[in-house]
Design an enzyme around this catalytic site. Structure first.
Site, mmCIF file in Angstrom:
data_model
loop_
_atom_site.group_PDB
_atom_site.id
_atom_site.type_symbol
_atom_site.label_atom_id
_atom_site.label_comp_id
_atom_site.label_asym_id
_atom_site.label_seq_id
_atom_site.Cartn_x
_atom_site.Cartn_y
_atom_site.Cartn_z
ATOM 1 N N GLY A 8 -8.476 102.894 -55.765
ATOM 2 C CA GLY A 8 -8.788 104.484 -55.701
ATOM 3 C C GLY A 8 -9.738 104.815 -56.967
ATOM 4 O O GLY A 8 -9.917 105.634 -57.275
ATOM 5 N N GLY A 12 -11.638 110.510 -58.546
ATOM 6 C CA GLY A 12 -10.557 111.266 -59.364
ATOM 7 C C GLY A 12 -10.178 110.362 -60.561
ATOM 8 O O GLY A 12 -11.021 110.064 -61.367
ATOM 9 N N ASP A 41 -8.449 99.197 -46.837
ATOM 10 C CA ASP A 41 -7.468 100.447 -46.527
ATOM 11 C C ASP A 41 -6.164 99.641 -47.150
ATOM 12 O O ASP A 41 -5.334 98.800 -46.363
ATOM 13 C CB ASP A 41 -7.555 100.661 -45.070
ATOM 14 N N GLY A 71 -4.149 106.657 -53.807
ATOM 15 C CA GLY A 71 -3.071 107.381 -53.179
ATOM 16 C C GLY A 71 -3.444 108.726 -52.499
ATOM 17 O O GLY A 71 -4.667 109.127 -52.690
ATOM 18 N N SER A 117 4.194 110.647 -60.251
ATOM 19 C CA SER A 117 3.836 112.183 -60.318
ATOM 20 C C SER A 117 5.018 112.931 -60.761
ATOM 21 O O SER A 117 6.079 112.463 -60.581
ATOM 22 C CB SER A 117 3.411 112.582 -58.831
ATOM 23 N N TYR A 155 5.607 112.883 -50.179
ATOM 24 C CA TYR A 155 4.924 112.864 -51.343
ATOM 25 C C TYR A 155 5.691 112.667 -52.565
ATOM 26 O O TYR A 155 5.729 111.577 -53.338
ATOM 27 C CB TYR A 155 3.787 114.023 -51.678
HETATM 28 N N1 LIG Z 1 -4.357 115.117 -58.760
HETATM 29 C C1 LIG Z 1 -3.210 115.339 -59.048
HETATM 30 O O1 LIG Z 1 -2.909 116.413 -59.345
HETATM 31 C C2 LIG Z 1 -2.075 114.087 -59.266
HETATM 32 C C3 LIG Z 1 -0.809 114.531 -59.637
HETATM 33 C C4 LIG Z 1 0.024 113.499 -59.801
HETATM 34 C C5 LIG Z 1 -0.459 112.066 -59.320
HETATM 35 N N2 LIG Z 1 -1.282 111.970 -58.612
HETATM 36 C C6 LIG Z 1 -1.758 110.540 -58.255
HETATM 37 O O2 LIG Z 1 -2.838 109.865 -58.764
HETATM 38 C C7 LIG Z 1 -3.536 109.081 -57.900
HETATM 39 C C8 LIG Z 1 -4.812 109.221 -58.160
HETATM 40 O O3 LIG Z 1 -5.106 110.742 -57.375
HETATM 41 P P1 LIG Z 1 -6.440 111.378 -57.666
HETATM 42 O O4 LIG Z 1 -5.704 113.004 -57.851
HETATM 43 O O5 LIG Z 1 -7.335 110.835 -58.802
HETATM 44 O O6 LIG Z 1 -6.970 111.606 -56.117
HETATM 45 P P2 LIG Z 1 -8.381 111.228 -55.463
HETATM 46 O O7 LIG Z 1 -8.362 111.792 -53.945
HETATM 47 O O8 LIG Z 1 -9.551 111.902 -56.490
HETATM 48 O O9 LIG Z 1 -8.412 109.656 -55.487
HETATM 49 C C9 LIG Z 1 -7.660 108.789 -54.805
HETATM 50 C C10 LIG Z 1 -8.471 107.677 -54.449
HETATM 51 O O10 LIG Z 1 -7.451 106.874 -53.576
HETATM 52 C C11 LIG Z 1 -8.252 106.520 -52.418
HETATM 53 N N3 LIG Z 1 -7.687 105.926 -51.407
HETATM 54 C C12 LIG Z 1 -6.690 106.856 -50.778
HETATM 55 N N4 LIG Z 1 -5.975 106.238 -49.726
HETATM 56 C C13 LIG Z 1 -6.581 105.064 -49.804
HETATM 57 C C14 LIG Z 1 -5.906 104.059 -49.080
HETATM 58 N N5 LIG Z 1 -5.353 103.713 -47.968
HETATM 59 N N6 LIG Z 1 -6.535 102.632 -49.335
HETATM 60 C C15 LIG Z 1 -7.628 102.504 -50.479
HETATM 61 N N7 LIG Z 1 -7.761 103.729 -51.148
HETATM 62 C C16 LIG Z 1 -7.129 104.774 -50.839
HETATM 63 C C17 LIG Z 1 -9.176 107.608 -51.987
HETATM 64 O O11 LIG Z 1 -10.279 107.164 -51.244
HETATM 65 C C18 LIG Z 1 -9.789 108.128 -53.499
HETATM 66 O O12 LIG Z 1 -10.952 107.621 -53.851
HETATM 67 C C19 LIG Z 1 -2.801 109.185 -56.597
HETATM 68 O O13 LIG Z 1 -1.840 108.193 -56.738
HETATM 69 C C20 LIG Z 1 -2.019 110.503 -56.803
HETATM 70 O O14 LIG Z 1 -1.063 110.682 -55.921
HETATM 71 C C21 LIG Z 1 -2.458 113.061 -58.394
#
Ligand SMILES: NC(=O)c1ccc[n+]([C@@H]2O[C@H](COP(=O)([O-])OP(=O)(O)OC[C@H]3O[C@@H](n4cnc5c(N)ncnc54)[C@H](O)[C@@H]3O)[C@@H](O)[C@H]2O)c1
Length: 263
Positions: A8, A12, A41, A71, A117, A155
């Site tokens: 990822g 983010g 993927d 994610g 999360s 989720y």
């Molecule tokens: N943003 C929030 O509020 C939050 C809160 C709690 C947990 N999270 C978790 O934090 C983690 C990072 O999320 P984020 O907020 O930085 O989101 P984000 O969407 O900015 O980044 C997530 C990255 O994961 C990649 N990704 C998604 N599906 C994929 C796949 N099948 N194969 C390879 N890469 C894949 C996406 O392309 C993206 O670059 C995630 O697991 C998310 O569930 C986020």
């Protein structure tokens, strides 16, 4: 030079973690659907195998850290199976397959981190049968149950299963017994593109806006700073910790549920 694989890494918290590690001199191999050194993927078995193969070639079989940030949110028309395939299986399978390389870290201290999360502990109505199917490693059953449950429930449930997997695995011979520190960070709302996607969903926007966060939402750099600390000396004696960084939401909602005394 210390070596880390970050999934990822294209966006983010994964992008912020990658930048933070590189600034500190780490060599980082990013894995993502796009915008990373390795395009894969991780929702599919083939994608996971390809990414792990590329990572093992890159590190020569000895890896210092793996941070699994890839994610997706439980939003819109996304089926529940698409959420569980990446958030649970795309995390656990990759960390498991990188485990032997983490055990071979020249530091003697491999480090593995998953991103859970606080939806795993503050979201009502999670699907317990889905948690069990995930922990049993039964992906076909889990994906079917996730579709039945829908994306929103899938989720929080995927993150509950992930936190449980970290707790159950961390102390075993395969992980702590091999010198590897397996932990999870459990964020609340973090201002990333994922949350922007959630706010674009008319059904979810009011729920996100109504979420009580005493300290306000976190920035991805702040979570990356915590992850960076955990990969360093601060995490030396940590295994099976699921560390909340949620602005106080869980403490507000369920102050007395933790610490839980041993009965
Ligand atoms: N943003 C929030 O509020 C939050 C809160 C709690 C947990 N999270 C978790 O934090 C983690 C990072 O999320 P984020 O907020 O930085 O989101 P984000 O969407 O900015 O980044 C997530 C990255 O994961 C990649 N990704 C998604 N599906 C994929 C796949 N099948 N194969 C390879 N890469 C894949 C996406 O392309 C993206 O670059 C995630 O697991 C998310 O569930 C986020």
């Amino acid at each position: 030079v210390a070596k880390a694989v970050v999934t990822g890494s294209g966006s983010g918290m994964g992008a912020a973690t990658t930048a933070r590690l590189r600034t500190a001199g780490w060599d980082v191999l990013g894995v993502d659907l796009r915008g990373a050194e390795v395009t894969a993927d991780l929702a599919t078995a083939e994608g996971r195998a390809g990414a792990v193969g590329a990572a093992l070639d890159w590190c020569g079989g000895a890896l210092d850290a793996a941070v699994a940030c890839a994610g997706v949110g439980g939003f819109g028309t996304r089926p529940g199976s698409a959420v569980v395939a990446i958030n649970y299986f795309g995390t656990v399978d990759v960390l498991d397959k990188l485990r032997p390389a983490l055990a071979a870290s020249s530091t003697g201290a491999g480090r593995a981190l998953a991103i859970a999360s606080n939806s795993s502990t503050v979201q009502p109505g999670l699907a317990r049968d889905l948690v069990e199917a995930c922990l049993a490693g039964d992906e076909p059953t889990a994906l079917g149950l996730a579709d039945d449950a829908g994306a929103i429930t899938a989720y929080g449930t995927s993150k509950l299963a992930l936190g449980r997997w970290v707790r159950r695995s961390s102390h075993t011979d395969a992980w702590a017994g091999s010198g590897i520190r397996l932990n999870a960070v459990s964020p609340g709302m973090v201002e990333t593109p994922m949350i922007d996607e959630g706010r674009a969903d008319p059904e979810l926007k009011p729920l996100l806006d109504a979420l009580p966060i005493p300290l306000g939402a976190a920035q991805p750099d702040e979570v990356a700073a915590l992850i960076f600390a955990l990969l360093g000396d601060a995490g030396r004696a940590m295994a099976g910790s699921v560390i909340l960084v949620d602005g106080g939401t869980e403490a507000l909602v369920r102050a007395d549920d933790w610490p839980t005394p041993l009965s």
